[in-house]
Design a protein around this motif. Structure first.
Motif, PDB file in Angstrom:
ATOM      1  N   GLU A 167      72.101  -6.953 -36.321  1.00 52.84           N
ATOM      2  CA  GLU A 167      72.817  -7.480 -35.161  1.00 52.84           C
ATOM      3  C   GLU A 167      72.826  -9.009 -35.151  1.00 52.84           C
ATOM      4  O   GLU A 167      73.684  -9.616 -34.518  1.00 52.84           O
ATOM      5  CB  GLU A 167      72.186  -6.934 -33.880  1.00 52.84           C
ATOM      6  CG  GLU A 167      72.424  -5.435 -33.712  1.00 52.84           C
ATOM      7  CD  GLU A 167      71.854  -4.861 -32.436  1.00 52.84           C
ATOM      8  OE1 GLU A 167      72.394  -3.846 -31.955  1.00 52.84           O
ATOM      9  OE2 GLU A 167      70.862  -5.436 -31.921  1.00 52.84           O
ATOM     10  N   TYR A 172      79.582  -6.186 -34.521  1.00 55.38           N
ATOM     11  CA  TYR A 172      80.240  -4.892 -34.338  1.00 55.38           C
ATOM     12  C   TYR A 172      81.759  -5.099 -34.292  1.00 55.38           C
ATOM     13  O   TYR A 172      82.228  -6.142 -33.827  1.00 55.38           O
ATOM     14  CB  TYR A 172      79.756  -4.233 -33.049  1.00 55.38           C
ATOM     15  CG  TYR A 172      78.327  -3.772 -33.067  1.00 55.38           C
ATOM     16  CD1 TYR A 172      77.950  -2.637 -33.789  1.00 55.38           C
ATOM     17  CD2 TYR A 172      77.351  -4.470 -32.348  1.00 55.38           C
ATOM     18  CE1 TYR A 172      76.623  -2.207 -33.792  1.00 55.38           C
ATOM     19  CE2 TYR A 172      76.028  -4.042 -32.351  1.00 55.38           C
ATOM     20  CZ  TYR A 172      75.673  -2.911 -33.080  1.00 55.38           C
ATOM     21  OH  TYR A 172      74.365  -2.486 -33.086  1.00 55.38           O
ATOM     22  N   PRO A 173      82.504  -4.110 -34.780  1.00 53.60           N
ATOM     23  CA  PRO A 173      82.029  -2.868 -35.381  1.00 53.60           C
ATOM     24  C   PRO A 173      81.467  -3.102 -36.788  1.00 53.60           C
ATOM     25  O   PRO A 173      81.892  -4.026 -37.491  1.00 53.60           O
ATOM     26  CB  PRO A 173      83.293  -2.010 -35.454  1.00 53.60           C
ATOM     27  CG  PRO A 173      84.401  -3.007 -35.582  1.00 53.60           C
ATOM     28  CD  PRO A 173      83.981  -4.190 -34.752  1.00 53.60           C
ATOM     29  N   SER A 188      80.515   5.687 -42.096  1.00 53.28           N
ATOM     30  CA  SER A 188      80.793   5.756 -40.665  1.00 53.28           C
ATOM     31  C   SER A 188      81.069   4.374 -40.102  1.00 53.28           C
ATOM     32  O   SER A 188      80.574   3.365 -40.614  1.00 53.28           O
ATOM     33  CB  SER A 188      79.607   6.364 -39.901  1.00 53.28           C
ATOM     34  OG  SER A 188      79.302   7.656 -40.347  1.00 53.28           O
ATOM     35  N   LYS A 189      81.819   4.354 -39.015  1.00 54.73           N
ATOM     36  CA  LYS A 189      82.063   3.133 -38.259  1.00 54.73           C
ATOM     37  C   LYS A 189      81.189   3.157 -37.014  1.00 54.73           C
ATOM     38  O   LYS A 189      81.148   4.160 -36.290  1.00 54.73           O
ATOM     39  CB  LYS A 189      83.538   3.040 -37.874  1.00 54.73           C
ATOM     40  CG  LYS A 189      83.903   1.803 -37.076  1.00 54.73           C
ATOM     41  CD  LYS A 189      85.383   1.845 -36.690  1.00 54.73           C
ATOM     42  CE  LYS A 189      85.776   0.627 -35.878  1.00 54.73           C
ATOM     43  NZ  LYS A 189      87.211   0.683 -35.451  1.00 54.73           N
ATOM     44  N   ALA A 190      80.468   2.063 -36.750  1.00 57.54           N
ATOM     45  CA  ALA A 190      79.564   1.989 -35.602  1.00 57.54           C
ATOM     46  C   ALA A 190      80.005   0.855 -34.686  1.00 57.54           C
ATOM     47  O   ALA A 190      80.105  -0.300 -35.120  1.00 57.54           O
ATOM     48  CB  ALA A 190      78.127   1.759 -36.067  1.00 57.54           C
ATOM     49  N   ASP A 191      80.251   1.195 -33.420  1.00 53.35           N
ATOM     50  CA  ASP A 191      80.693   0.202 -32.442  1.00 53.35           C
ATOM     51  C   ASP A 191      79.554  -0.319 -31.573  1.00 53.35           C
ATOM     52  O   ASP A 191      79.745  -1.280 -30.822  1.00 53.35           O
ATOM     53  CB  ASP A 191      81.780   0.793 -31.541  1.00 53.35           C
ATOM     54  CG  ASP A 191      83.047   1.111 -32.326  1.00 53.35           C
ATOM     55  OD1 ASP A 191      83.572   0.202 -32.997  1.00 53.35           O
ATOM     56  OD2 ASP A 191      83.501   2.273 -32.275  1.00 53.35           O
ATOM     57  N   ASP A 192      78.394   0.323 -31.648  1.00 57.53           N
ATOM     58  CA  ASP A 192      77.258  -0.128 -30.847  1.00 57.53           C
ATOM     59  C   ASP A 192      75.967   0.318 -31.525  1.00 57.53           C
ATOM     60  O   ASP A 192      75.995   0.978 -32.568  1.00 57.53           O
ATOM     61  CB  ASP A 192      77.329   0.413 -29.411  1.00 57.53           C
ATOM     62  CG  ASP A 192      77.493   1.928 -29.347  1.00 57.53           C
ATOM     63  OD1 ASP A 192      76.824   2.650 -30.141  1.00 57.53           O
ATOM     64  OD2 ASP A 192      78.280   2.422 -28.526  1.00 57.53           O
ATOM     65  N   LYS A 195      75.490   4.186 -32.092  1.00 60.20           N
ATOM     66  CA  LYS A 195      76.319   4.680 -33.194  1.00 60.20           C
ATOM     67  C   LYS A 195      75.812   4.148 -34.534  1.00 60.20           C
ATOM     68  O   LYS A 195      75.925   4.831 -35.562  1.00 60.20           O
ATOM     69  CB  LYS A 195      77.774   4.257 -32.988  1.00 60.20           C
ATOM     70  CG  LYS A 195      78.436   4.887 -31.765  1.00 60.20           C
ATOM     71  CD  LYS A 195      78.568   6.387 -31.926  1.00 60.20           C
ATOM     72  CE  LYS A 195      79.335   6.983 -30.759  1.00 60.20           C
ATOM     73  NZ  LYS A 195      79.422   8.476 -30.856  1.00 60.20           N
ATOM     74  N   LEU A 196      75.243   2.961 -34.528  1.00 66.66           N
ATOM     75  CA  LEU A 196      74.700   2.392 -35.760  1.00 66.66           C
ATOM     76  C   LEU A 196      73.554   3.243 -36.279  1.00 66.66           C
ATOM     77  O   LEU A 196      73.488   3.545 -37.483  1.00 66.66           O
ATOM     78  CB  LEU A 196      74.239   0.958 -35.510  1.00 66.66           C
ATOM     79  CG  LEU A 196      73.589   0.224 -36.689  1.00 66.66           C
ATOM     80  CD1 LEU A 196      74.548   0.093 -37.854  1.00 66.66           C
ATOM     81  CD2 LEU A 196      73.082  -1.154 -36.247  1.00 66.66           C
ATOM     82  N   THR A 214      80.031  -6.034 -41.826  1.00 60.77           N
ATOM     83  CA  THR A 214      80.808  -6.395 -40.644  1.00 60.77           C
ATOM     84  C   THR A 214      82.226  -5.863 -40.789  1.00 60.77           C
ATOM     85  O   THR A 214      82.860  -6.036 -41.841  1.00 60.77           O
ATOM     86  CB  THR A 214      80.858  -7.930 -40.482  1.00 60.77           C
ATOM     87  OG1 THR A 214      79.561  -8.395 -40.110  1.00 60.77           O
ATOM     88  CG2 THR A 214      81.855  -8.334 -39.407  1.00 60.77           C
ATOM     89  N   GLY A 215      82.703  -5.198 -39.755  1.00 62.96           N
ATOM     90  CA  GLY A 215      84.087  -4.764 -39.773  1.00 62.96           C
ATOM     91  C   GLY A 215      85.015  -5.956 -39.637  1.00 62.96           C
ATOM     92  O   GLY A 215      84.697  -6.937 -38.960  1.00 62.96           O
TER      93      GLY A 215
END
Length: 354
Positions: A167, A172-173, A188-192, A195-196, A214-215
């Motif tokens: 972080e 995010y994402p 997988s995609k993690a938005d928080d 989800k990570l 980093t997305g």
């Protein structure tokens, strides 16, 4: 006299079925008047099974997943025996994922001094391990999105510290990936944060090493590379997934992805993509084929995402489609790759070992 060609497919990886589909497509494109084609099937359990010579293209993958005689030799012994009997001129690995495109099979074929299609041990292993790949890209000066990585043991011992590091370094994402797998399996995609954690736990089912990136808001553009010491590139192609990202189902199952070929990019961007794809190919010491994947932002900033040293290879896969749109149809692409494999093997025979 026809060349004896061994099609090597199947394997223990999560991409076993993809490999069978690739092998089926290859039989439908190969010239049976030019090659004596033999199937070499590796089961999900890792057993090697050598079939009788194919006399025609196969119509279903079930024909390629043949059973073993009860009294036949076990494991790789059957393949080694067949080498003496058939004297293969070249092996065409159509294996995806672990124990297929990661350098292990390539090393085995090197020890046997057999010509084979595609990348060698270094390019295959580095291209499979996303961490090693990224580190080589850094050496080559290729721009990448911010990333970090860790292994399972570290995650179990210091999960909070790793999350804090991610972080701090990333935003995010985030995209969480097994380091040594392809076809977006386990990605997988993690938005928080919640989800990570879920994404990391999923990825750890497939590999002990995890990459987190980093997305970036960008277009996904790919370019195919073909050759040995003087590689050429195809026209670029753009992936437009209708899902959150270009996952396994988007690639193989649900037709939820649009392909724009050639990709609508400027001549300058296309030239940069070609240059970066060739640089990535050369830093890996590539041979035969590579698909290079990029992110292109609205400001035309380019990041290399990864390369795939044995990309999807059915007629509807991106790599063959790119070459088809560049003027090289599927059957001629296969012929070219076989010749490149033999060429690279011939060059290696000139080396002195004492």
């Amino acid at each position: 006299m026809n060349k004896k060609l061994g099609l090597l497919y199947g394997g223990k990886s999560a991409e076993h079925d993809v490999s069978l589909s690739t092998a089926k497509a290859a039989t439908q494109a190969l010239n049976f008047d030019k090659y004596d084609i033999f199937p070499v099937f590796i089961t999900r359990g890792g057993e090697w099974r050598v079939g009788e010579q194919l006399t025609a293209p196969v119509e279903s993958i079930e024909q390629l997943a043949f059973t073993r005689d009860a009294d036949s030799e076990n494991d790789v012994t059957e393949f080694l025996t067949s080498l003496k009997e058939r004297k293969f001129d070249v092996i065409f690995p159509l294996l995806h994922g672990t124990n297929g495109e990661d350098g292990t099979v390539q090393g085995f074929l090197e020890v046997l001094n057999l010509p084979y299609v595609g990348n060698g041990v270094l390019a295959s292993s580095a291209g499979m391990d996303k961490v090693s790949m990224k580190q080589l890209f850094e050496i080559a000066g290729l721009p990448q999105v911010p990333y970090t990585y860790f292994i399972r043991n570290d995650w179990h011992k210091q999960q909070d510290a790793l999350i804090a590091e991610m972080e701090e370094k990333l935003t995010y994402p985030m995209f969480v990936k097994p380091a040594n797998l392809g076809s977006s399996v386990g990605v997988s995609k993690a938005d928080d944060r919640e989800k990570l954690i879920e994404a990391v736990e999923l990825a750890l089912k497939y590999d002990r090493k995890i990459v987190v990136e980093t997305g970036v808001v960008a277009r996904e553009v790919e370019m195919a590379v073909l050759g040995n010491d003087e590689p050429e590139t195809s026209v670029p192609g753009e992936i437009k997934p209708k899902t959150a990202f270009y996952d396994y189902d988007s690639k193989y199952n649900d037709n939820s992805t649009d392909l724009l070929i050639p990709a609508p990019v400027t001549a300058d961007v296309e030239a940069q993509l070609s240059d970066m794809a060739k640089r990535a190919f050369k830093i890996l010491d590539g041979s035969g084929l590579v698909r290079a994947d990029f992110f292109v932002t609205a400001e035309n900033e380019i990041f290399i995402n990864e390369v795939n040293t044995l990309p999807g290879f059915t007629p509807v896969s991106m790599y063959p489609i790119l070459w088809k749109n560049t003027g090289l149809p599927y059957n001629e692409l296969i012929e070219k790759l076989i010749n490149l494999g033999i060429e690279r093997h011939t060059e290696k025979q000139q080396l002195q070992y004492q």
